[in-house]
Scaffold this motif. Sequence first.
Motif, short mmCIF file in Angstrom:
data_model
loop_
_atom_site.label_atom_id
_atom_site.label_comp_id
_atom_site.label_asym_id
_atom_site.label_seq_id
_atom_site.Cartn_x
_atom_site.Cartn_y
_atom_site.Cartn_z
N GLY A 94 -11.88 -7.11 -3.98
CA GLY A 94 -12.68 -7.61 -2.86
C GLY A 94 -12.85 -6.55 -1.79
O GLY A 94 -13.93 -6.39 -1.19
N GLU A 95 -11.77 -5.82 -1.54
CA GLU A 95 -11.80 -4.76 -0.52
C GLU A 95 -12.71 -3.61 -0.98
O GLU A 95 -13.57 -3.13 -0.23
CB GLU A 95 -10.36 -4.26 -0.26
CG GLU A 95 -9.49 -5.33 0.41
CD GLU A 95 -7.99 -5.12 0.20
OE1 GLU A 95 -7.57 -4.89 -0.95
OE2 GLU A 95 -7.23 -5.20 1.17
N SER A 169 -10.10 -0.36 9.84
CA SER A 169 -10.41 -1.79 10.02
C SER A 169 -10.77 -2.10 11.46
O SER A 169 -10.38 -1.39 12.37
CB SER A 169 -9.22 -2.62 9.61
OG SER A 169 -8.92 -2.34 8.28
N GLY A 170 -11.50 -3.17 11.64
CA GLY A 170 -11.87 -3.59 12.98
C GLY A 170 -11.04 -4.78 13.39
O GLY A 170 -10.54 -5.51 12.54
N THR A 171 -10.90 -4.96 14.70
CA THR A 171 -10.14 -6.12 15.17
C THR A 171 -10.94 -7.39 14.91
O THR A 171 -10.39 -8.47 14.74
CB THR A 171 -9.84 -6.01 16.67
OG1 THR A 171 -10.97 -5.44 17.28
CG2 THR A 171 -8.63 -5.17 16.92
N THR A 172 -12.25 -7.24 14.92
CA THR A 172 -13.08 -8.38 14.52
C THR A 172 -13.99 -7.86 13.43
O THR A 172 -14.33 -6.68 13.42
CB THR A 172 -13.96 -8.86 15.68
OG1 THR A 172 -14.68 -7.74 16.16
CG2 THR A 172 -13.13 -9.46 16.79
N GLY A 173 -14.39 -8.72 12.53
CA GLY A 173 -15.32 -8.29 11.50
C GLY A 173 -14.67 -7.35 10.50
O GLY A 173 -13.46 -7.23 10.44
N ARG A 174 -15.52 -6.70 9.71
CA ARG A 174 -15.01 -5.89 8.61
C ARG A 174 -14.73 -4.46 9.05
O ARG A 174 -15.00 -4.08 10.18
CB ARG A 174 -16.05 -5.88 7.46
CG ARG A 174 -16.45 -7.24 6.95
CD ARG A 174 -15.26 -8.07 6.46
NE ARG A 174 -14.56 -7.48 5.32
CZ ARG A 174 -14.70 -7.86 4.06
NH1 ARG A 174 -15.52 -8.85 3.76
NH2 ARG A 174 -14.01 -7.30 3.09
N THR A 476 -5.43 -11.06 -3.34
CA THR A 476 -6.71 -10.59 -2.80
C THR A 476 -6.63 -9.34 -1.93
O THR A 476 -7.62 -8.63 -1.79
CB THR A 476 -7.39 -11.68 -1.94
OG1 THR A 476 -6.43 -12.22 -1.05
CG2 THR A 476 -8.00 -12.78 -2.77
N LEU A 477 -5.46 -9.10 -1.33
CA LEU A 477 -5.38 -7.98 -0.36
C LEU A 477 -4.44 -6.88 -0.85
O LEU A 477 -3.52 -7.14 -1.63
CB LEU A 477 -4.87 -8.50 0.98
CG LEU A 477 -5.75 -9.49 1.75
CD1 LEU A 477 -5.03 -9.96 3.00
CD2 LEU A 477 -7.09 -8.84 2.11
N ALA A 478 -4.65 -5.68 -0.33
CA ALA A 478 -3.75 -4.55 -0.62
C ALA A 478 -2.31 -4.94 -0.29
O ALA A 478 -2.07 -5.63 0.72
CB ALA A 478 -4.17 -3.34 0.21
N ASN A 479 -1.36 -4.48 -1.11
CA ASN A 479 0.02 -4.98 -0.97
C ASN A 479 0.65 -4.71 0.40
O ASN A 479 1.40 -5.53 0.91
CB ASN A 479 0.91 -4.46 -2.12
CG ASN A 479 0.97 -2.95 -2.17
OD1 ASN A 479 0.47 -2.26 -1.27
ND2 ASN A 479 1.58 -2.41 -3.22
#
Length: 516
Positions: A94-95, A169-174, A476-479
């Motif tokens: 997904g990332e 990464s952003g604090t909001t959004g992608r 779904t996310l990086a470990n």
Amino acid sequence: MTDKDMNLFTSLRAAFPEPLDATAIETEDGLCYSWRDLERASAMLANLLESLALPPASRIAVQVEKSVEAVLLYLATLRAGHVFLPLNTAYQSGEIAYFIGNAEPAVVVCSTKNFGWVSKIAFQAGARHVFTLDDDRTGSLLQRAAHCSDQHQPVPRQADDLAAILYTSGTTGRSKGAMLSHGNLLSNARVLQSYWGWRSPEQGGDVLIHALPIFHVHGLFVALHGALINGSRMLWFSRFDARAVVQQLPRATVFMGVPTLYVRMLAEPALDRAACRNMRLFIAGSAPLLIETFQEWEQRTGHTILERYGMSETVMLTSNPYLAAAGPRRGGTVGFPLPGVALRVCGDHGQVLPPGEVGGIQVRGPNVFQGYWRMPEKTREEFTDDGFFRTGDVGLIDAQGYVRIVGRSKDLIISGGYNVYPAEIEACINEMPGVAESAVVGVPHPDFGEVGVAVVIARPGASPQPDAILAALKATLANFKIPKRCHVVPELPRNAMGKVQKNLLRDTYRQLFQPG
Ligand code: MCA
Ligand code: AMP
């Protein structure tokens, strides 16, 4: 801007010590790559990229295990005038789909084991080529490059031309892609070469232990460029292993690491003054170095760690002094702004604050990035009218001019040197069945410095299980983003405006990982 060629590769190449026979990189398996190997193999890969007739400044996205060949691909990308886009190996489909969809790379390079899903994502996003590259010198990329000439003339680049995009990464959004130019990277590499007193090969040379990943600024730019632009040999570790690194210290002069690496090396009984007898410099950064680690290191090794501060958007910004004449290296501070970097601390209304007062850190200089990839609005928001970049870090400049970081205005956890954005984790948890709401906060951790803890509110009548929540996140996310603990609680503390008070949550869970 002048017409002078500013291709970063050309400047790195100019430092390769003639006659190119000496070892440039020695791996932990005892493989030696000479400077000639770097020159020729990166030429072959650059010729392969050129044979693909890609549009100028194409993005080359790379998610591969750490290897010297991955470095060669980076150098080839610079040579060919394309834009390198490194991706953390921990990222899941997904990332990766987001990064590839956003950056639209022309070429994607991945591990053979991931080819199935990565190539599907890549071709759907319009990539023209997907190659494989493994950490045992196999894969289609090297097979194809084997047919290419080992002579290559670097494509001329101007200072503002893009060399790399690093997603942050952003604090909001992608996530946002920080666009770094040849000029950004070259100016920073040159400043650090001089500020940190790198010794030229004629002066006996330096030997760098390279034990960091090469998909972030620290390992890819600060460490790698530092050695290359100085013609210095690297002792290469494909992954960090504290015992093996301590064993190699007597053969090295420079080491760079995130604080976790220092904590783990301190746990090795063989770490002592004798092991460090040839060392010239230990450098730490990417996360706050605890004063206890700084002091214990000094006692055990006789060396004072030099802490510095930087960002993906800016490469390196400040450094404690290398030379004693410039002042002591002070633990708990990140030192002085580097030559050419303007750094100021500003209040809520943009006013510049005097020394000693805490505010937002803003920076300007030749190292500051060109903006966020395809996000002109976001880019504008992060710069002041007079061209300073708002770092999102909160700090002060003390009476002696040392910069001290005291917090962050961005909601960010730095775990073992990796950035974890609570908003991303919370969004995933909030999607799960039975979950009404969640908050993720960072708490102190003896190994990683800081780790995430998830605090979850159940929907009425539901009883989501902490272990199931963490397992679902893992899928779904990086470990490294997975919170180390999850608590389901009846309510979250809120202020009068209804906003979750994360500082209270941090206080509640502060002791979770503290010994005793
Ligand atoms: C691994 N794990 C982590 C982290 N790394 N958890 C939290 N934070 C981490 N950083 C977890 C994995 O999820 C896994 O959990 C378990 O630890 C073992 O994973 P493994 O990969 O074997 O861990 P490791 O090899 O021991 O890695 C730890 C590490 C690594 C060596 C400290 O995280 C690392 O290399 N960090 C450096 C990051 C870096 O280079 N940052 C620079 C960014 P499970 O078993 O449950 O799945 S550049 C930057 O910040 C700026 C610009 C700057 O100033 O430099
Ligand atoms: P990244 O976005 O991965 O480049 O991370 C950059 C952030 O890491 C900075 O904005 C700081 O918050 C943090 N950082 C880097 N070096 C240090 C340091 N020496 N001390 C404290 N924080 C640091």
